[in-house]
Motif scaffolding. Structure first.
Motif, PDB file in Angstrom:
ATOM      1  N   PHE B 310       0.752  -1.271   0.052  1.00 12.98           N
ATOM      2  CA  PHE B 310       0.008   0.010   0.003  1.00 12.98           C
ATOM      3  C   PHE B 310       0.853   1.310  -0.182  1.00 12.98           C
ATOM      4  N   ASP B 311       2.050   1.264   0.810  1.00 12.37           N
ATOM      5  CA  ASP B 311       2.644   2.527   0.908  1.00 12.37           C
ATOM      6  C   ASP B 311       3.161   2.998  -0.396  1.00 12.37           C
ATOM      7  N   GLU B 312       3.461   1.998  -1.313  1.00 14.34           N
ATOM      8  CA  GLU B 312       3.989   2.749  -2.792  1.00 14.34           C
ATOM      9  C   GLU B 312       3.112   3.522  -3.507  1.00 14.34           C
ATOM     10  N   GLN B 313       1.797   3.112  -3.415  1.00 11.94           N
ATOM     11  CA  GLN B 313       0.825   3.394  -4.385  1.00 11.94           C
ATOM     12  C   GLN B 313       0.231   4.806  -4.166  1.00 11.94           C
ATOM     13  N   GLU B 314       0.010   5.466  -5.268  1.00 12.74           N
ATOM     14  CA  GLU B 314      -0.780   6.671  -5.377  1.00 12.74           C
ATOM     15  C   GLU B 314      -2.097   6.525  -4.660  1.00 12.74           C
ATOM     16  N   LEU B 315      -2.967   5.516  -4.656  1.00  9.46           N
ATOM     17  CA  LEU B 315      -4.090   5.532  -4.030  1.00  9.46           C
ATOM     18  C   LEU B 315      -4.432   4.154  -3.413  1.00  9.46           C
ATOM     19  N   VAL B 316      -5.001   4.095  -2.157  1.00  9.03           N
ATOM     20  CA  VAL B 316      -5.462   2.966  -1.545  1.00  9.03           C
ATOM     21  C   VAL B 316      -7.138   3.250  -1.457  1.00  9.03           C
ATOM     22  N   VAL B 317      -7.792   2.486  -1.936  1.00  4.34           N
ATOM     23  CA  VAL B 317      -9.159   2.779  -1.907  1.00  4.34           C
ATOM     24  C   VAL B 317     -10.170   1.494  -1.890  1.00  4.34           C
ATOM     25  N   GLY B 318     -11.125   1.777  -1.097  1.00  3.27           N
ATOM     26  CA  GLY B 318     -12.027   0.342  -0.486  1.00  3.27           C
ATOM     27  C   GLY B 318     -13.491   0.592  -0.535  1.00  3.27           C
ATOM     28  N   ILE B 319     -14.249  -0.603  -0.760  1.00  2.00           N
ATOM     29  CA  ILE B 319     -15.564  -0.112  -0.641  1.00  2.00           C
ATOM     30  C   ILE B 319     -16.314  -1.456   0.429  1.00  2.00           C
ATOM     31  N   ALA B 320     -17.153  -1.064   0.888  1.00  2.00           N
ATOM     32  CA  ALA B 320     -17.966  -1.880   2.062  1.00  2.00           C
ATOM     33  C   ALA B 320     -18.931  -2.670   1.229  1.00  2.00           C
ATOM     34  N   VAL B 321     -18.807  -4.041   1.154  1.00  2.00           N
ATOM     35  CA  VAL B 321     -19.930  -4.902   0.567  1.00  2.00           C
ATOM     36  C   VAL B 321     -20.797  -5.269   1.591  1.00  2.00           C
ATOM     37  N   PRO B 322     -22.017  -5.136   1.196  1.00  2.00           N
ATOM     38  CA  PRO B 322     -23.135  -4.984   2.346  1.00  2.00           C
ATOM     39  C   PRO B 322     -23.303  -6.675   2.554  1.00  2.00           C
ATOM     40  N   GLY B 323     -23.336  -7.224   3.831  1.00  2.00           N
ATOM     41  CA  GLY B 323     -23.688  -8.387   4.266  1.00  2.00           C
ATOM     42  C   GLY B 323     -22.627  -9.458   3.792  1.00  2.00           C
ATOM     43  N   ALA B 324     -21.703  -9.190   3.244  1.00  2.00           N
ATOM     44  CA  ALA B 324     -20.764 -10.260   2.787  1.00  2.00           C
ATOM     45  C   ALA B 324     -19.458 -10.551   3.519  1.00  2.00           C
ATOM     46  N   ALA B 325     -19.598 -10.012   4.522  1.00  2.00           N
ATOM     47  CA  ALA B 325     -18.679 -10.806   5.834  1.00  2.00           C
ATOM     48  C   ALA B 325     -18.724 -12.054   5.979  1.00  2.00           C
ATOM     49  N   SER B 326     -20.027 -12.664   5.774  1.00  2.00           N
ATOM     50  CA  SER B 326     -19.923 -14.123   5.735  1.00  2.00           C
ATOM     51  C   SER B 326     -19.315 -15.007   4.475  1.00  2.00           C
ATOM     52  N   PHE B 327     -18.672 -14.229   3.599  1.00  2.00           N
ATOM     53  CA  PHE B 327     -18.291 -14.876   2.325  1.00  2.00           C
ATOM     54  C   PHE B 327     -17.094 -15.846   2.768  1.00  2.00           C
ATOM     55  N   THR B 328     -17.196 -17.003   2.282  1.00  2.00           N
ATOM     56  CA  THR B 328     -16.054 -18.118   2.741  1.00  2.00           C
ATOM     57  C   THR B 328     -14.646 -17.746   1.843  1.00  2.00           C
ATOM     58  N   ARG B 329     -13.634 -18.336   2.321  1.00  2.00           N
ATOM     59  CA  ARG B 329     -12.116 -18.144   1.841  1.00  2.00           C
ATOM     60  C   ARG B 329     -12.346 -18.411   0.181  1.00  2.00           C
ATOM     61  N   LYS B 330     -13.142 -19.520  -0.007  1.00  2.00           N
ATOM     62  CA  LYS B 330     -13.330 -19.727  -1.585  1.00  2.00           C
ATOM     63  C   LYS B 330     -13.911 -18.534  -2.212  1.00  2.00           C
ATOM     64  N   GLU B 331     -14.864 -18.109  -1.704  1.00  2.00           N
ATOM     65  CA  GLU B 331     -15.651 -17.020  -2.291  1.00  2.00           C
ATOM     66  C   GLU B 331     -14.779 -15.887  -2.581  1.00  2.00           C
ATOM     67  N   ILE B 332     -14.082 -15.426  -1.576  1.00  2.00           N
ATOM     68  CA  ILE B 332     -13.116 -14.435  -1.459  1.00  2.00           C
ATOM     69  C   ILE B 332     -12.049 -14.507  -2.624  1.00  2.00           C
ATOM     70  N   ASP B 333     -11.803 -15.968  -2.537  1.00  2.00           N
ATOM     71  CA  ASP B 333     -10.446 -16.185  -3.666  1.00  2.00           C
ATOM     72  C   ASP B 333     -11.036 -16.017  -5.048  1.00  2.00           C
ATOM     73  N   LYS B 334     -12.463 -16.461  -5.110  1.00  2.00           N
ATOM     74  CA  LYS B 334     -12.829 -16.090  -6.583  1.00  2.00           C
ATOM     75  C   LYS B 334     -13.039 -14.520  -7.152  1.00  2.00           C
ATOM     76  N   LEU B 335     -13.278 -13.693  -5.978  1.00  2.00           N
ATOM     77  CA  LEU B 335     -13.232 -12.257  -6.249  1.00  2.00           C
ATOM     78  C   LEU B 335     -11.673 -11.962  -6.592  1.00  2.00           C
ATOM     79  N   ILE B 336     -10.653 -12.583  -6.073  1.00  2.00           N
ATOM     80  CA  ILE B 336      -9.283 -12.029  -6.196  1.00  2.00           C
ATOM     81  C   ILE B 336      -9.129 -12.526  -7.470  1.00  2.00           C
ATOM     82  N   GLU B 337      -9.436 -13.617  -7.726  1.00  2.00           N
ATOM     83  CA  GLU B 337      -9.042 -14.238  -9.120  1.00  2.00           C
ATOM     84  C   GLU B 337      -9.696 -13.443 -10.459  1.00  2.00           C
TER      85      GLU B 337
END
Lengths: 582, 582
Positions: B310-337
Motif C-alpha cells: 500500500f505504501d508505494e501506491q498513489e491510491l488506496v481505495v476501498g468499498i464496503a460490500v453489504p452483508g458479505a462478511a459471511s463470504f467463505t475463503r473460497k468465495e473471496i478467492d474467486k473475487l481475487i481471481e
C-alpha cells in the motif's frame, strides 16, 4: 433563463409587466430620437421601442447599431402601443427597452427574411437554414409535425404498433434502383437502403404483429423528375386477418381524422370508383373530383354525320367546361395550341359553345346541326353558358389527352380550390400490366398482390382483365395512398409465379425469405402506404412537396446547402474495398 | 370480417355468445373423443374445444389434423370452462367450435413458439419472424412503441417540433466511420448516412426552429462489440435560448414522465453529480447508484503502517460490500481471481471482514490492528456483517478496476434490481481529452461544445482541467442521454479551433456550412440525445437491447434472416462507377 416570454405571446393583458425577450431583429425603424425594432422568434414578432426621452444614451447608441438578423436579448416594460396593429397578435403593445444585449451579430443575409422574400429558389436552398426562419417555410414544417402526430395518435389508438424496420437491408433486382451501402466488415458485399419496408411489414404479419405502422424514410435511386426526392417519407401500414373492406374503413377513418383535426373539416363517406370507371370518366386513375367535367363518349351522336375526322376514330369524347361559352376565339385557339404540344400530342380540338341565349355554335357547324350539338350537350351535361370540348382518336391515348386538358382547365379556371378536399377510393386495379419490351405481363403492384377470386380463371384466358384486390386513395387529383390485399396461400402464389414466368428457383432467389416465412402459417393480410410528403403538401393546400421537407435535395439529387454527395478520400475507399471506375 | 373478437378478450361475460376467432394453433390436446386447441393472436390465447358428442364427425377429423402454427378461423359458442385457469385472462371460458377453417397450414417450426422456447439465439435470429410471435419478443416491441409515443407526446406538448433531417448527407472525417452511399447520378461521389443529426439540429436552431426533436435512425460503421448495432435509434433534441439548467429541467421532466407513464413510478428530483465526483466516488462516469458501495480513499488510514504494497501506491481505495462478511475463503478467492483477470488487470485485493459480532479480521492482520481496520470501516461506511475490499495502485487505473469489481458484485449480489430506477445527472464533463497518439488535446464531445466561462482562462494553463457545459443522464449505470450547450459566439469558437490546432482553412473544410451558418445570427443553444434502444431496454428491465429491436443485426453486422449484406451484380456496380478491390 434567456426569456420570460416568447415574441408571440405578449398582449394588452401584459401591460405594465417587466419582460425579457430574445430573438432576431426583423426590422428597424430609426427616427433618431426614437427607434423601433421588431424582434422575431418561432412564435411571433414583438415591437420594441427605444426612446431618447426614456432611454439612456448608451442604450440608444447600442440600438442604433443593430442590424437585420442580429440575435438580441432585451429587458423592458410592456406598454400600450399608440398606433395599434390589429393584424399582429402582439399588435396592441410594444416593449419599452431598458436593457439590450447583443447575443450574436449577423452579417447581411443573402435574401430578406420576410414572408415575401427577394431570394430566388437556388439561393434559398443554399441557405436553407435562413429560409426556415421565414414563416411560409417554418409553418410548413410545424404543420408537418402536427400531421405526423395526428397520424400516430389515430393509428396507435386503433391498436397499431409502430415498429422500426431496418435501413440496412438487401438489394433486390425488382422495381426501381436501390441505393446501396458498401460493407467494410463484409468484404465486397453491400447493403441496400429500403425502397419501402414491404417485405418487413409482411414478415411482421407472419410474426403475428397484427397491426403495424411506421412513418419511415424510403429511398429510390431514380432519375429525378421535378418534385421527386431520392429520400422520401411514407406512412407504411399492414394488417392481418383483414379483407379489403377492413383496410378501406380504417384508412378512410385516418384520412377523415386528419381532415377534421388538421383542417377542421367533416367529410362524408368517401366515394368509390373502379379503376375502369375512373379511366372512362376522367381518363385518369387519380381523378380530381372537385370539379365535374366528366368525360362523355360521343361516338353515338358524333359519328356518321359526315365529319371524317371523327368517323375514323375509335373514340370521340367530350367534356363540358362550365361558364366557358364566353371564351374568345383567341382563348380557344390557345387551348388548341396547348393540346397540340408534343407533351400532350393531340391532333386538335373541336369545340361547341352552348350560349347563354340557348343557341349552340361549334367549330364544325358544317357537319352538325344545332340539334346534333344539343345531343352533345345532353351527353356531356353542358348547360347554357358552357363550352363543349371534343377530342377523338385511339380510346386510351385520347382519354389521357383529354384528362390533361381537363386538369389544365381545372387549374386555369381556378376550379381546383386549395381549401376544398375531395377524397376518393379507386378500386379494382388491374393485377397485371403488359410490358412491350419483354413481351410479357408484369405484376402492376407486386407479385404478392392478390387477384380477385372470381377473376382467377381469367388468368388463363384474358390476363389483362384480371382485377386485383388493390386500391388507391386519391385526394384532389393526387394518389396519396395505395395498397393491396396480399396473397397468403401457397396455391395462388405459385399460380402467380408460374404466370409471371418465374421458375421455382427464381422466385426463391428473389423472394426467398418471404416465401420461406410463408410456409410457417402466414395469416391473410393486406396494407397500404401513404406518401407522407405529398399528403402533408396537399393538406397544406400546396402542390409542391419541397417546402414541406426541412432539407430537400435538388433535381440532381444534390443537397446544395451541405454540398453532398462529395468525393471520398482514397483511404476510405480502400477500407471499403472499392475503386472508382470513371 | 375474419373475426368478431381477438383471442385475448373473451371472458365470462361472453358466455352464450356466438363468436368468430382467427389465429395460430398454439397447443393441441387430443383425447380422441375430445380435442382442445389453444388459438393465439397478438392479444392472447383462447381455448377451443371440439367434442365428439357435440361436434360433427367431419369437424372432429379436421381438428384432429391440425398442427402447431396452423392459421385457423373458427366459429363457435363461448361456454363456461370446467377447469378454469386463473392465470389466463380468457381462463374462465372456452369456445365450443362449430366451424373450422384452415386459413393456412404450417410446416413444423424450427423452435417452439412458447415463452420459454427451445430455440437457440442463432436459430431465433434466422427465423426472427417466428421469434416475434413469442410473448417475450412481441411484448418488447409493443413496449417500445408505447415508450416512443410517450416521448413524442411529452415533447410535442412542450412545444418541440419533430423535424425529419436527411439520411443522405455528407461524409465527415471526424468521429467514427461513416457508412457511405455511392451516387449514380453524381459520378464518383458519395453520400454518407448520418452518425447523428448533430449538424442539422444546430442548423435548425440557426433557422429559428427553437425546439426540435426527432426519433431517428443513426449509423456508425464501427467494429461491433456485443450489444452494439450498426444502425441504432436516437431521441435527438435541441433547444435555442437556453442554458444548461433549462435543458436539464426539460429532459428530467421527460424521463420522469416516462417512468410515471410506463412504469407507474413517481421519482424525486434527480440527484446531480459532477464528473469529478462520479469518478472519485464510483470510478465511473455512469455510476449505478441503486446500491451504495461508494469508494473511500484509505491512503490516510492504510498507508505507513508497514504494509509496503500500500505504501508505494498513489491510491488506496476501498468499498464496503453489504452483508458479505459471511463470504467463505473460497468465495473471496474467486473475487481475487476475478480482479486479476487480464480484462481487469488488478494485482490483487485486500479484504477485511466486519463480523456480525463486531470483531474485525483481514487478510493483512500482520500490519493492521482491529483499531486500524475500524478506521477502514468508518471510511467505507461498513457495518457489522459487511466485507471491506481494498485495492491500491495508480489512482485512475485503480478506480476503474474497483468500479468493475463493484458492478460485478452488484450483479452477483442481486443489488441491481430490474424494477428499481435510479436516474442521475453527471455534470461538468472535461472539455478536452489528451490523445497519446497525436500528443494533443481533442474535444471530448465535439468542437462546438462550450467550456464553462470561468474555466476559459485555464485553456492556456491547464487545458485538461477545463470543464464543459456537458452533461449525461445516467440510469441504473447506463448512459442513456448526453449533450451539451454549444458555443454560439465566434470569439469562443475561434479560440477553440485555435486551441485544437485547426487552421481557419481546416476548420472551414470540416465544419464549413455550420460555420457559415453561424455568421447569420446563431442563437445560444444546446441539446441532448438519448440512445433510444438502450433507454427502452432499461425501462423494460433488461440489459440487452437486441430483443427491443424488431430485426437486429448480429455482431458481424449481418442480418442473418435476409442474409444481408450481399454481393451486387456487375451491372449495378458499373452503374455506380465502382469496381471491387479485394
Amino acid at each position: 433563463m434567456y426569456r420570460s416570454h416568447t415574441c408571440g405571446e405578449l398582449n394588452a393583458s401584459h401591460i405594465g409587466k417587466k419582460v425579457t425577450l430574445a430573438g432576431w431583429v426583423q426590422k428597424i425603424r430609426n427616427k433618431g430620437f426614437m427607434i423601433w425594432v421588431d424582434v422575431r422568434d418561432r412564435y411571433g414578432v414583438t415591437q420594441l421601442i427605444f426612446d431618447e426621452e426614456r432611454s439612456a444614451r448608451e442604450l440608444m447608441e447600442k440600438a442604433g447599431n443593430l442590424a437585420r438578423e442580429f440575435v438580441i436579448q432585451i429587458e423592458g416594460e410592456v406598454i400600450e402601443r399608440e398606433s395599434k396593429n390589429p393584424n399582429m397578435p402582439t399588435g396592441d403593445i410594444e416593449v419599452l427597452v431598458q436593457e439590450l444585449q447583443i447575443l450574436n451579430p449577423s452579417i447581411t443575409p443573402p435574401f430578406t427574411i420576410e414572408d415575401a422574400t427577394d431570394g430566388g429558389e437556388d439561393l434559398r436552398m443554399k441557405f436553407r437554414y435562413l429560409d426556415i426562419r421565414r414563416n411560409p417555410v417554418k409553418n410548413k414544417l410545424v404543420f408537418r409535425h402536427k400531421v405526423a402526430m395526428q397520424v400516430r395518435n389515430y393509428l396507435s389508438q386503433k391498436g397499431f404498433i409502430e415498429v422500426e424496420t431496418p435501413y440496412l437491408i438487401k438489394s433486390t433486382p425488382e422495381g426501381a434502383r436501390d441505393f446501396v451501402v458498401p460493407s467494410r466488415m463484409n468484404e465486397g458485399q453491400f447493403y441496400a437502403l429500403p425502397q419501402s419496408p414491404q417485405t418487413f411489414k409482411q414478415l411482421l404479419m407472419v410474426g403475428g404483429m397484427d397491426k403495424y405502422f411506421q412513418i419511415v424514410k424510403c429511398f429510390r435511386d431514380e432519375d429525378l423528375r421535378a418534385d421527386r426526392q431520392p429520400e422520401f417519407t411514407q406512412i407504411d401500414c399492414e394488417m392481418a386477418f383483414v379483407e379489403q373492406e377492413d383496410i378501406l374503413n380504417i384508412f378512410e377513418g385516418l384520412t377523415r381524422h386528419l381532415l377534421k383535426e388538421i383542417k377542421g373539416m367533416e367529410v362524408e363517406k368517401f366515394p368509390r370508383m373502379t379503376y375502369a370507371e375512373a379511366m372512362q370518366k376522367y381518363g385518369n386513375d387519380k381523378p380530381d373530383i372537385r370539379f365535374g367535367m366528366e368525360f362523355a363518349d360521343l361516338n353515338e351522336v358524333a359519328q356518321n354525320k359526315g365529319f371524317r375526322v371523327f368517323d375514323e376514330q375509335e373514340l370521340v369524347v367530350g367534356i363540358a367546361v362550365p361558364g366557358a361559352a364566353s371564351f374568345t376565339r383567341k382563348e380557344i385557339d390557345k387551348l388548341i395550341e396547348w393540346v397540340k404540344r408534343p407533351q400532350i400530342g393531340a391532333n386538335g380540338l373541336v369545340w361547341a359553345k352552348y350560349n347563354e341565349d340557348g343557341t349552340l355554335k361549334s367549330s364544325v357547324d358544317k357537319f352538325y346541326s344545332e340539334e346534333n350539338l344539343k345531343e352533345w350537350a345532353d351527353k356531356t351535361g353542358a348547360k347554357a353558358g358552357d363550352l363543349i370540348l371534343v377530342m377523338a382518336g385511339d380510346a386510351e391515348k385520347t382519354r389521357t389527352q383529354l384528362s390533361a386538358l381537363r386538369m389544365y382547365l381545372g387549374n386555369e379556371l381556378g376550379l381546383r380550390k386549395a381549401d376544398e378536399f375531395a377524397p376518393l377510393w379507386v378500386l379494382d386495379f388491374p393485377l397485371l400490366e403488359w410490358d412491350e419490351e419483354t413481351k410479357r405481363y408484369h405484376a402492376m403492384h407486386h407479385p404478392f398482390t392478390s387477384p380477385k377470386k372470381e377473376d382467377i380463371p381469367l388468368l388463363e384466358t384474358n390476363p389483362g382483365e384480371v382485377r386485383a384486390n388493390a386500391y388507391d386513395l386519391v385526394l384532389n387529383g393526387n394518389e396519396i395512398g395505395g395498397g393491396s390485399i396480399r396473397i397468403h396461400d401457397k396455391e395462388t402464389q405459385s399460380k402467380m409465379f408460374d404466370f409471371l414466368g418465374f421458375t421455382h428457383e427464381e422466385a426463391k432467389e428473389q423472394f426467398g425469405f418471404l416465401m420461406d416465412a410463408f410456409q410457417y402459417g402466414a395469416p391473410p393480410h393486406g396494407g397500404i402506404a401513404f406518401g407522407f410528403d405529398r399528403l402533408v403538401a396537399i393538406l397544406g393546400g400546396q402542390e409542391s412537396i419541397r417546402d414541406f421537407i426541412a432539407f430537400p435535395k435538388n433535381n440532381a439529387g444534390r443537397d446544395v446547402m451541405i454540398d453532398a454527395p462529395a468525393k471520398l478520400d482514397e483511404q476510405q475507399l480502400d477500407e471499403l474495398h472499392l475503386k472508382l471506375k470513371l
